[in-house]
Write an enzyme that holds these catalytic residues in place. Structure first.
Site, short mmCIF file in Angstrom:
data_model
loop_
_atom_site.label_atom_id
_atom_site.label_comp_id
_atom_site.label_asym_id
_atom_site.label_seq_id
_atom_site.Cartn_x
_atom_site.Cartn_y
_atom_site.Cartn_z
N ASP A 164 -2.73 2.78 7.95
CA ASP A 164 -3.97 3.52 7.68
C ASP A 164 -4.64 4.05 8.95
O ASP A 164 -5.74 4.59 8.88
CB ASP A 164 -4.96 2.63 6.91
CG ASP A 164 -5.17 1.30 7.60
OD1 ASP A 164 -4.60 1.10 8.69
OD2 ASP A 164 -5.90 0.47 7.05
N ARG A 212 5.98 -7.24 13.27
CA ARG A 212 5.59 -5.99 13.93
C ARG A 212 6.28 -5.86 15.29
O ARG A 212 6.57 -4.77 15.74
CB ARG A 212 4.08 -5.98 14.12
CG ARG A 212 3.53 -4.70 14.68
CD ARG A 212 2.14 -4.92 15.23
NE ARG A 212 1.11 -4.96 14.21
CZ ARG A 212 0.60 -3.90 13.62
NH1 ARG A 212 1.05 -2.72 13.90
NH2 ARG A 212 -0.36 -4.03 12.74
N ASN A 231 6.86 -12.62 5.06
CA ASN A 231 5.67 -11.84 5.32
C ASN A 231 4.97 -12.40 6.56
O ASN A 231 4.24 -13.37 6.48
CB ASN A 231 4.74 -11.89 4.10
CG ASN A 231 3.47 -11.14 4.34
OD1 ASN A 231 3.39 -10.32 5.27
ND2 ASN A 231 2.46 -11.41 3.54
N ARG A 236 0.85 -1.18 0.00
CA ARG A 236 0.00 0.00 0.00
C ARG A 236 0.88 1.23 0.00
O ARG A 236 0.93 1.95 0.99
CB ARG A 236 -0.91 0.01 1.22
CG ARG A 236 -2.06 -0.96 1.09
CD ARG A 236 -3.19 -0.58 1.95
NE ARG A 236 -2.87 -0.79 3.36
CZ ARG A 236 -3.79 -1.00 4.27
NH1 ARG A 236 -5.05 -1.00 3.95
NH2 ARG A 236 -3.45 -1.17 5.54
N ARG A 294 -10.14 -14.89 15.38
CA ARG A 294 -9.76 -14.25 16.64
C ARG A 294 -10.36 -14.99 17.84
O ARG A 294 -9.71 -15.10 18.88
CB ARG A 294 -10.13 -12.77 16.61
CG ARG A 294 -9.18 -11.98 15.70
CD ARG A 294 -9.64 -10.60 15.39
NE ARG A 294 -9.12 -9.57 16.29
CZ ARG A 294 -7.90 -9.07 16.25
NH1 ARG A 294 -7.02 -9.54 15.40
NH2 ARG A 294 -7.54 -8.12 17.08
N GLU A 320 -1.90 -11.08 16.06
CA GLU A 320 -0.65 -10.69 16.71
C GLU A 320 -0.91 -9.68 17.82
O GLU A 320 -0.21 -9.68 18.84
CB GLU A 320 0.35 -10.17 15.67
CG GLU A 320 0.27 -8.68 15.32
CD GLU A 320 -0.93 -8.35 14.46
OE1 GLU A 320 -1.75 -9.24 14.20
OE2 GLU A 320 -1.06 -7.18 14.05
N ASP A 321 -1.93 -8.85 17.65
CA ASP A 321 -2.21 -7.86 18.68
C ASP A 321 -2.80 -8.52 19.93
O ASP A 321 -2.50 -8.13 21.05
CB ASP A 321 -3.15 -6.77 18.15
CG ASP A 321 -4.33 -7.34 17.39
OD1 ASP A 321 -4.39 -8.58 17.20
OD2 ASP A 321 -5.21 -6.57 17.00
N ASN A 371 6.88 -5.72 4.59
CA ASN A 371 6.51 -7.13 4.64
C ASN A 371 6.35 -7.75 3.26
O ASN A 371 6.27 -8.96 3.11
CB ASN A 371 5.20 -7.28 5.42
CG ASN A 371 5.38 -8.09 6.67
OD1 ASN A 371 6.44 -8.66 6.90
ND2 ASN A 371 4.36 -8.17 7.49
N ASP A 423 -0.62 1.20 12.46
CA ASP A 423 -0.97 0.72 11.13
C ASP A 423 -0.81 1.86 10.14
O ASP A 423 -1.02 3.01 10.50
CB ASP A 423 -2.43 0.24 11.12
CG ASP A 423 -2.59 -1.12 11.74
OD1 ASP A 423 -1.57 -1.84 11.82
OD2 ASP A 423 -3.70 -1.47 12.16
#
Ligand SMILES: *[C@@H]1O[C@H](CO)[C@@H](O)[C@H](O)[C@H]1NC(C)=O
Ligand SMILES: *[C@@H]1O[C@H](CO)[C@@H](O)[C@H](O)[C@H]1NC(C)=O
Ligand SMILES: *[C@@H]1O[C@H](CO)[C@@H](O)[C@H](O)[C@H]1NC(C)=O
Ligand SMILES: *[C@@H]1O[C@H](CO)[C@@H](O)[C@H](O)[C@H]1NC(C)=O
Ligand SMILES: CC(=O)N[C@H]1CO[C@H](CO)[C@@H](O)[C@@H]1O
Length: 930
Positions: free
Chosen positions: A757, A739, A734, A683, A887, A843-844, A708, A755
């Protein structure tokens, strides 16, 4: 006309009347038209001289101007009409002129207004710049002063002393090995503080064979452990510590003389075995006191069996028997912490091995004098034996009575069904198989560990195995007999994971155990699991722990933790084209802080002050960390009385509202900066935009972009200049785990993970940073989420609905300490990182689990403005069904790995101090909008 003809007579009359009226009406209308024009002219011409106040004034004269049409004669009428036409056209022209004039004036006015506005904003911008410049200059001055103050340079390490073969630094030799202590027997000269603790391991195949046919797997796993330890050296001349592995000896081969001889023949024994560790991993009783009559010189003994006679406190080390876990990670196969109260409140299983004079070991190979002494000892002890037996009988009777009168769920078994593992004499043997003992312990809330009645036995293999299994299967150990030496007890605080009672408290045992609340049981079991996983879970861990204990005793720091390399995507010869970033709308008119030169956080300041305290927190005592979120704070006055280096008290300590606040960081820690880490994948435009927004952000040290995407960015891609370094790291693969890699390019303690965005404004970022400085051990971020209990499935659900309680903050916009990046990448179980890669998600969640697990604290949510956007954080289930499904699965899997749910709820968020306070006009808020 046919229509009219058909009308009735009355209709005709009406028709005539109508046509008569129409002519009159036309005339009147004409007049009115003319007069209106006149009146308008009259008024308009007057308007330019005097403004009209209100609409009501305008209508009043209308009645005076009406002319009676009957008074106008036919010939005059024509003239009048002409005249009126003329007037009308002139009026129209005048009106047009006026209109254009009005429009011209209006454009002029609006021109001036915009000019004024732009001047105003220019003025504001300039004042802001000026203020920024002022505080930046102030900052520079302070730095200059500090540079002068820092005349005392950081101390340089002394030269390392190398002990050669012939260097025999004489330590006053102790009269007998039994009186060995560190000061009298240890040769410190081989282990300087900067020696990095070199350890030499005698390979069992080279030096051990004649000594001990060690059980093969133990030998292999210990050798492997020494193979991977970072302290191992191959040159014995350089070593500080020497490790000799001694295992199961076959009685037939055993003799004091051969053992002594083999020890003496070791190449670095140097006559007295200084700095040698005799690691005895024997697990059966047959040769528990192999060292009993052996001259071990100045060597340490490390084993599970000690008598009060041969245990030298502060010198020898009690270890757990090397039981080695089968394949897989340590967490696998451990029972969950909950339910906290299990089937039985308190259990015990064992069979007493009564001491009999005949059972005392006799050894044919021992020389006659020793045999004689042994025999005499036996004679002495006959009366003691009777004593011990009656003592043990009392214990059994009391426990049996307890079981019979109480409904509380005791399960005591004083005889083994099936196989048993024999211990020392006057000790309780273990019952059953590994599996049956596991089942038994997994049903026990507490489990008794009865220490040998003979208090000369301060540690035995059986008691150590009991302790090990209790911790492993989550039964809180209740150790009856406070004379027992527990493993690594100089480092591990066993009272945090077990209950230790003197035998005299036996009758009060039931009452005492019943007073434990669920929370206390949880705390004990949780700590027990941590100890087991960290220090006993595998042979490798056991060896690491042994070395860590000796090393910490010597005040030598552990190996530094590994940073991850951060290779740039650009080769050294390539200079990426620059994009001169336009000044984006600053979005806030607050002055948020000085623009400083980038400077790193202080690192490795506490190399030599690490203590055993570190061993008792769920952290990592095996590595040295550059800095930690758990560092202590200085008291407030100290920074004004000599220790103020780097501190930036608000208004030099006088304090103040918004203006002064924004000029200095204040708080309880010295000034520092933060590093932004952005993860990006395909992006470019979004990324460039995100980078541009960081321009002019105070306290920013560096921006790290984790690329990545396996394909490199296009060569012609232009990178914005934003005043700080932008480092683009080429990711090896990737993965979302990238992170949280502890990149060596991150030079600050604070990391802002964001992030590409997520649109955070400068004031939000700075506020978040200031909050993080006070909550350094927590994740401080913006969007909150929580874990919810699924009643029907009895499992956890991930939830992002509006809620007044949260337990996670998304790391798409969050601050955390770099320490957690090390923890995430090196200490957190591999299975969790694998799960993140499997789903490309979670991952968060993993990071929130980790930090809550390590600190037992929930994250901190800070106020954001209400327009905060986070497109990467889907809000609704409908947004991405599979994303949520994954999740849910992640959460439940992570709970399985940790054995409990580490997340904790919180019900508040943080906003700045004066946010909702009414302020006098001369004062500013800390931040205008948050
Ligand atoms: C107690 O243990 C010590 C050390 O092994 C031994 O010497 C002593 O004889 C034992 N006492 C009895 C009564 O068994
Ligand atoms: C360096 O990278 C650029 C662009 O990626 C490439 O064009 C150039 O050939 C590379 N130079 C070397 C020496 O690899
Ligand atoms: C502390 O340890 C680190 C890592 O080993 C090293 O880089 C640093 O120089 C050490 N500092 C001192 C004062 O010895
Ligand atoms: C969020 O709330 C809606 C409506 O109250 C509910 O239908 C939905 O299941 C909730 N989402 C989650 C993940 O619980
Ligand atoms: C030309 C004309 O009509 N002038 C009038 C403007 O208004 C003032 C005050 O209202 C009058 O006095 C004038 O007669």
């Amino acid at each position: 006309m046919a229509r009219f003809d058909c009308l009735p007579p009355r209709g005709r009359l009406m028709h005539w009347l109508k046509s008569l009226r129409i002519t009159r009406v036309i005339a009147v209308l004409l007049l009115v038209l003319v007069s209106v024009a006149l009146i308008t002219h009259y008024y308009l011409s007057n308007m330019s001289t005097e403004p009209v106040r209100e609409g009501s004034q305008r209508r009043k004269p209308l009645g005076d101007a009406i002319v009676d049409p009957d008074l106008i004669k036919g010939s005059d009428l024509e003239y009048h009409v002409d005249e009126l036409k003329r007037i009308k056209s002139s009026v129209a022209k005048e009106l047009r002129d006026l209109e254009s004039k009005r429009q011209k004036l209006q454009t002029e006015i609006s021109g001036y207004t915009t000019h004024i506005d732009s001047l105003k904003s220019e003025y504001e911008r300039l004042t802001k710049d000026l203020q920024m410049l002022k505080i930046t200059i102030n900052q520079a001055n302070m730095e200059k002063e500090e540079a002068f103050m820092k005349t005392l340079p950081d101390i340089k390490a002394p030269q390392r002393i190398l002990a050669g073969l012939e260097d025999n630094v004489n330590v006053a030799s102790p009269r007998s090995p039994l009186s060995c202590r560190m000061h009298s027997c240890f040769d410190y000269s081989r282990c300087s503080l900067l020696s990095e603790f070199p350890v030499y391991f005698y390979s069992p195949s080279d030096y051990g064979m004649g000594l001990s046919p060690v059980e093969h797997f133990v030998e292999r796993s210990v050798s492997e452990a020494f193979g991977v330890t970072p302290y191992a050296v191959s040159d014995g001349d350089l070593a500080c510590l020497y490790v000799v592995l001694i295992g199961e000896l076959q009685d037939a081969l055993f003799s004091t003389a051969t053992l002594e001889e083999t020890l003496r023949s070791l190449p670095y024994w140097h006559g007295d075995g200084r700095n040698h560790v005799l690691l005895n991993v024997a697990r059966t009783h047959s040769n528990v006191d192999i060292f009993d009559d052996v001259d071990t010189g100045r060597a340490f003994l490390v084993q599970s069996t000690f008598t009060s006679r041969n245990f030298r406190r502060g010198f020898d080390i009690v270890s757990s028997p090397a039981l080695g876990v089968a394949n897989g990670e340590v967490w696998q196969g451990l029972p969950p912490l909950s339910p906290l109260r299990r089937k039985y409140l308190l259990t015990f299983q064992g069979e007493y091995l009564a001491p009999q004079p005949a059972s005392i070991k006799t050894n044919a190979n021992k020389n006659n004098v020793l045999q004689e002494i042994n025999n005499q000892r036996q004679l002495q002890s006959v009366s003691e034996v009777a004593n011990l037996l009656s003592l043990e009988k009392t214990v059994v009777d009391t426990l049996k009575r307890m079981q019979s009168v109480s409904e509380d769920g005791f399960n005591f078994q004083f005889a083994c069904e099936g196989s048993k593992l024999l211990g020392a004499v006057s000790e309780w043997s273990l019952c059953g198989t590994d599996q049956s003992r596991q089942n038994f312990l997994q049903d026990s809330t507490f489990t008794l560990i009865l220490t040998p009645t003979n208090t000369s036995l301060v540690s035995t293999v059986i008691t150590q195995i009991r302790l090990y299994e209790a911790l492993r299967y989550g039964a809180v150990p209740v150790i009856l007999g406070d004379h027992l030496e527990l493993p690594f007890s100089e480092a591990i605080d066993w009272r945090r994971a077990s209950i230790i009672l003197p035998k005299a408290r036996l009758t009060e045992l039931h009452f005492f155990v019943r007073t434990y609340t669920d929370t206390e049981i949880y705390t004990l079991r949780h700590q027990g699991r941590f100890l087991w996983e960290t220090y006993f879970g595998s042979t490798e861990r056991l060896v690491e722990t042994l070395l860590a204990v000796v090393r910490t005793r010597l005040q030598i720091p552990p190996v530094p933790v590994m940073d991850s390399p951060s290779p740039s995507i650009f080769n050294t010869s390539f200079i990426p084209p620059k994009l001169s970033a336009p000044d984006l709308d600053p979005e806030t008119d607050d002055v948020l802080g000085p623009i400083e030169q980038p400077f790193p956080s202080p690192m490795f300041r506490r190399n030599f002050t690490v203590t055993f305290e570190e061993f008792n927190h769920p952290r990592d005592p095996f590595h040295l960390y550059p800095n930690s979120p758990f560092d202590k704070k200085l008291s407030s006055e100290a920074k004004f009385l000599g220790s103020g280096l780097g501190f930036r008290p608000i208004n030099k300590g006088e304090g103040g509202a918004g203006k002064e606040f924004n000029e200095a960081l204040g708080g309880n820690y010295p000034r520092e900066q933060f590093t932004v880490v952005i993860l990006t994948y395909e992006r470019e435009a979004v990324l460039i935009n995100a980078l541009q927004r960081f321009k002019g952000l105070p306290h920013l040290n560096k921006v790290i972009v984790v690329w990545n995407n396996p394909t490199l960015p296009p060569v012609e891609m232009r990178w914005p200049e934003i005043g700080v370094k932008v480092h683009i790291v080429k990711a090896a693969k990737n993965s979302l785990n990238n992170r949280f890699l502890p990149y060596d390019a991150i030079e600050t303690e604070a990391v802002l993970s964001i992030d590409d965005d997520a649109h955070l404004r400068h004031d939000e970022i700075i506020f978040g940073f200031r909050v993080w400085r006070e909550e350094r051990d927590r994740i401080v971020g913006f969007p909150g989420r929580f874990h919810a209990w699924d009643l029907s499935h009895k499992s956890w659900l991930y939830n992002s609905n509006y809620s007044c309680e949260l337990s996670m903050v998304l790391t798409g916009a969050a601050f955390f300490h770099k320490y957690y990046a090390y923890m995430y990448s090196h200490i957190m179980p591999q299975a969790i990182r694998d799960k993140v890669d499997e789903y490309m998600n979670c991952e968060d969640i993993a990071m929130n689990f980790l930090v809550s697990h390590l600190t037992r604290k929930p994250p901190v949510k800070v106020t954001s403005r209400w327009t905060f956007r986070c497109p990467g954080c889907p809000q609704a289930l409908s947004g991405d069904e599979s994303h949520f499904e994954e999740r849910h699965k992640c959460i439940n899997f992570f709970v399985e790995v940790y054995g409990y749910m580490p997340l904790l709820y919180t019900q508040y968020r943080v906003d700045s101090v004066l946010f909702k306070t009414r302020l006098p006009h001369d004062k500013q808020k800390c931040f205008r909008y948050i």
